[in-house]
Design an enzyme around this catalytic site. Structure first.
Site, PDB file in Angstrom:
ATOM      1  N   GLU A   1       0.754  -1.275   0.103  1.00  0.00           N
ATOM      2  CA  GLU A   1      -0.109   0.061   0.184  1.00  0.00           C
ATOM      3  C   GLU A   1       0.755   1.475   0.165  1.00  0.00           C
ATOM      4  OE1 GLU A   1      -2.947  -0.242   3.292  1.00  0.00           O
ATOM      5  OE2 GLU A   1      -3.553  -2.158   2.490  1.00  0.00           O
TER       6      GLU A   1
ATOM      7  N   HIS B   1       2.214 -10.089  -9.551  1.00  0.00           N
ATOM      8  CA  HIS B   1       3.790 -10.419  -9.726  1.00  0.00           C
ATOM      9  C   HIS B   1       4.619  -9.383  -9.084  1.00  0.00           C
ATOM     10  CE1 HIS B   1       7.763 -11.337 -11.249  1.00  0.00           C
ATOM     11  NE2 HIS B   1       7.679 -10.070 -11.714  1.00  0.00           N
TER      12      HIS B   1
END
Lengths: 493, 415
Positions: free
Chosen positions: A170, A385
């Site tokens: 985040e 990924h």
């Protein structure tokens, strides 16, 4: 051929009186292994057409005369061939001279009908598992020696890793640093392997194994410093986030190109063997990395040189957007072990106890017998990924959600812990909020720190700064002083 | 061998005012370097040694340019070389034997030194550089590997990170193109990206350059491709003396060093000192002092240049020949001193025209010494073609002495 795998035998062995165990009993993984290998030997003679690989005699590392520096003098090899032994020192099954063909590389029996080896075994290599999807101990499972202290420590680290990943991800999304990739879904592989290794084992990671560092004592501040590349970063701001490195924790700095760390691990193991050091090297890589040339090279070298390396493949189903079905045609990565003459095993990577048991046993084998082992841990890459990827483009959202919520390895282990009465929901709530606070504190403290100075741009290219680089540094400084207003304020000179 | 004899003769020198250097005829620096081993791990320390010796040497040479003080001999007379040999001893050997001697001394001295490559152990090396070592050091320290350059280079890097000092032998430099990923991405970088936590003290060596009809794939000049990789040091040896010295210095260096040998120079014979010595990795070697033009060269081209020098001297020119030896970083001090003296530069190399060592050297000299130049920097290099197998065609791709003579004449005729 793969029907003979010792994994398959284990189900039958468990009925033997020697190995009659209750689910909570304790035993040493190594003794289980040698029993299992020994039983396979007994059944070999039943199968006539097979590769001439019998189980090698165990050669303890302390018995080998490495002081003389010889690994396999050519004279010895010649003698073995002449006496009818194969390269492992076992008596060749074919005694009479009319029953085999004599080529360089050993004797081989012949066959008169035209037959091709099948491209795959009819049955896939089974997956070693101890806890089922609900955290219940599987039938016939013999658990490794894990006490409450160790189990809780593993769980705490898995939760901390998960929290760190979520919050750092985040933070990247908020623009605090440029790049991040998560280990979500692979926490068990990270922490359980780290717990089964010793701190002397050198770990060559790909990039999705910060849990190993976390286990060994890398602090959240140190992780944050590297991601923010501030002046406390051990890498001095030169590597991307997530490319951690710590010489004191035996974790060489992560290098971005895929699979380059595999030959490094073999080389380090070569060094350990030369020094008679009772440790091993461990290298992690993904399913995609098994296609790289370096994988082939390292596997072959490790087997030929007989060095103690653990090759741990995190088969998480994807290499960015390439699914494993498009990565290789073989039965995953475990099938490749035998092709190189290396022992291998497939394990449920989301099962903490199975991973722990496997790595522990593999480590003992690798060091005591000085051999490499290939471990394929099946798992799922829950996250993208990296922050440069949006995996919704190539897989279904509900599939990701399913693995994230239902098949979360952390949750599975928690179920087992709670079944053992070693954990409860209250403790869990507390742990998660504590972890969250710690991670946020680390982010907050790392962010405002100054960046590495301009002089660190030129140091460490060589052991000392040569004149041509000094000259280039002067040029940069001259440019900076001419355009002072354009120079960032948080980068000291 | 004709070539060897020429080489031996060509490397000695006498000038009007300077006492002929005794001891090894190929050393252009004072005896200081021979008696005390210069084990220099810091580039800075080595630079000081160069400066003092170079200043004293250049200080005694005649300052005026003209024909009065021109050197009459491009090569030492036979008497001079033999007399110097008897005064200080020394032993004669071939270049590959000098490499072997240097390697053997380092393997003896430091148990962490090991050699990794194909056919280096029991076979003794494709060019016999490691002959006899496996019996002495065991086949774990002289490791025969399967054929995968990327793998054993990576392996050596991993071993180096753990504390060993591997010497990686490429059977031919061209094969190291397969190891390029490990060399460029890890060897040169890991010290930097780890923040100095891990060092990679490897030596990568092997024969390269254009041989005798070896074909295009075996005639690669890898110094062009590697010169851009940061974190690497590159040196090229050309005589038995500097081959042994550079080998030892490279092994002792904490940085990754690529030592370029040349396939055709392995059988050069020369007398080298008995006592232990190393050569500085960052230093260039003055082969022949002169006044008219500076010829910069390295490796095999050194011999083409010295052969051309004989013709040039007969024609009345006085070329200064410098074997640059250190391909990365360039010894800009020695080169600069020479440029300031002669004001003309010719670079003779074996690399291709595009992106070769000559191209970088030209840029570096132009940048630093533009005001000292009286003529554009000349550069003789191979054409941008793969090296053909056919003998006459191959010869055409390598710079030959007549071309060097013509280039010097052309550069010196500009007033």
């Amino acid at each position: 051929m793969f029907l003979n795998s010792w994994l398959w035998r284990s189900r039958h062995l468990s009925r033997s009186p020697l190995l009659l165990l209750r689910s909570r009993s304790i035993f040493l993984a190594s003794s289980c292994t040698t029993e299992l290998l020994a039983s396979q030997n007994a059944s070999e003679h039943q199968h006539s057409r097979k590769l001439p690989s019998t189980v090698p005699r165990i050669r303890p590392w302390w018995n080998v005369s490495w002081s003389s520096g010889y690994r396999n003098p050519s004279m010895e090899a010649e003698k073995k061939v002449a006496s009818g032994e194969d390269s492992y020192g076992n008596e060749s099954k074919q005694a009479s001279s009319t029953e085999f063909l004599d080529f360089p590389g050993g004797k081989v029996s012949y066959i008169n009908e035209l037959q091709f080896l099948s491209e795959s075994s009819p049955v896939r290599v089974p997956c070693f598992q101890l806890l089922d999807e609900y955290g219940q101990v599987a039938e016939h499972a013999c658990l490794p020696e894990v006490d409450k202290l160790l189990a809780v420590k593993m769980y705490r680290n898995m939760v901390l890793l998960q929290t760190m990943d979520t919050l750092f991800y985040e933070a990247q999304r908020q623009g605090q640093f440029a790049f991040y990739l998560t280990t979500i879904g692979e926490e068990a592989i990270n922490i359980a392997s780290a717990a089964a290794l010793s701190n002397d084992d050198i770990v060559y990671a790909q990039y999705r194994e910060p849990g190993v560092l976390l286990w060994r004592g890398f602090s959240l501040n140190e992780f944050a410093n590297q991601c923010f590349t501030n002046n406390l970063d051990y890498g001095k701001g030169r590597q991307m986030p997530v490319h951690y490195g710590s010489s004191k924790l035996n974790y060489p700095t992560v290098s971005s190109p895929i699979a380059t760390q595999l030959p490094h691990a073999v080389g380090a193991a070569y060094a350990l063997k030369m020094e008679n050091n009772p440790a091993c090297t461990v290298t992690f890589f993904g399913d995609g990395a098994s296609s790289e040339g370096d994988f082939h090279a390292a596997m072959n070298f490790a087997a030929v040189l007989e060095v103690p390396v653990l090759f741990i493949c995190r088969n998480n189903g994807f290499a960015i957007s390439t699914p494993t079905a498009e990565q290789f045609k073989s039965d995953g990565v475990v099938a490749k072990g035998q092709a190189y003459g290396m022992r291998s095993i497939r394990v449920d990577g989301n099962d903490t106890l199975a991973m722990y048991a496997t790595i522990k046993a593999a480590r003992v084998m690798a060091i005591s017998e000085s051999r490499p082992i290939l471990i394929e841990a099946l798992t799922y890459r829950v996250g993208h990924h990296s922050t440069s990827d949006d995996s919704a483009k190539y897989r279904k959202q509900d599939e990701m959600q399913h693995w994230k919520m239902i098949r979360d390895p952390v949750f599975r282990f928690r179920r087992w812990l709670e079944g053992q009465r070693w954990w409860d929901p209250e403790a869990d709530k507390q742990l998660r909020s504590e972890s969250r606070k710690e991670v946020l504190a680390a982010i907050r403290s790392a962010g405002p720190l100054k960046k590495p100075s301009l002089s660190s741009l030129f140091t460490d290219v060589y052991d000392s700064v040569p004149s041509n680089l000094k000259h280039q540094e002067e040029e940069v400084r001259a440019t900076v002083s001419r355009h002072w207003s354009d120079y960032p304020s948080d980068v000291p000179l | 061998m004709a070539m060897a004899r020429q080489a031996l003769a060509a490397t000695a020198v006498t000038t009007g005012n300077v006492v002929p250097l005794a001891a090894s005829s190929s050393s252009r620096f004072p005896r200081l370097q021979l008696v005390t081993p210069i084990v220099s791990h810091e580039l800075g320390r080595c630079r000081l040694a160069t400066r003092s010796s170079a200043t004293s040497y250049f200080g005694t040479a005649p300052q005026n340019r003209g024909t009065t003080n021109v050197t009459t001999n491009a090569v030492a007379t036979k008497e001079a070389s033999t007399s110097s040999a008897t005064t200080t001893g020394g032993h004669e050997l071939l270049l590959f034997e000098a490499l072997r001697e240097g390697l053997e001394e380092e393997l003896d001295r430091d148990p962490t030194v090991c050699v990794i490559g194909e056919d280096v152990g029991h076979y003794g090396g494709s060019y016999k550089v490691t002959k006899g070592f496996v019996e002495k050091f065991g086949d774990w320290r002289l490791l025969d590997t399967p054929i995968c350059e990327n793998s054993f280079t990576g392996m050596a890097i991993g071993a180096a990170m753990t504390g060993l000092r591997p010497v990686i032998e490429g059977m031919n430099m061209g094969f190291l193109l397969l190891a390029y990923n490990q060399i460029a991405n890890n060897c040169g970088m890991l010290h930097y990206t780890s923040g100095g936590q891990f060092t990679i003290p490897v030596v990568i060596r092997g024969p390269g350059g254009v041989g005798r009809q070896l074909g295009a794939e075996h005639s690669q000049r890898l110094e062009s491709y590697f010169q851009s990789v940061p974190g690497l040091q590159m040196v090229a040896c050309s005589t038995p003396y500097n081959a042994k010295g550079l080998m030892k210095a490279a092994i002792r260096s904490e940085n990754p060093v690529i030592l370029f040998e040349h396939v055709l120079l392995y059988n050069l014979k020369e007398k080298i000192p008995d006592e232990e010595y190393t050569c500085c990795l960052e230093e260039a070697e003055l082969v022949r002092p002169g006044e008219d033009i500076t010829i910069l060269t390295y490796s095999r081209m050194r011999y083409h240049v010295t052969q051309a020098a004989k013709t040039l001297v007969n024609k009345g020119y006085d070329p200064e020949i410098i074997d640059i030896r250190s391909l990365k970083p360039f010894d800009m001090y020695t080169i600069g001193q020479s440029v300031k003296k002669t004001h003309r530069v010719l670079i003779v190399e074996e690399c291709m025209r595009t992106g070769g060592i000559g191209a970088s050297l030209r840029a570096a000299i132009m940048e630093n010494f533009f005001d000292d130049l009286d003529a554009p920097i000349g550069c003789l290099s191979s054409q941008d073609v793969p090296t053909p197998y056919s003998g006459p065609l191959e010869e055409l791709t390598v710079v030959q002495p007549p071309q060097i003579v013509a280039a010097v004449e052309q550069l010196c005729s500009r007033e």
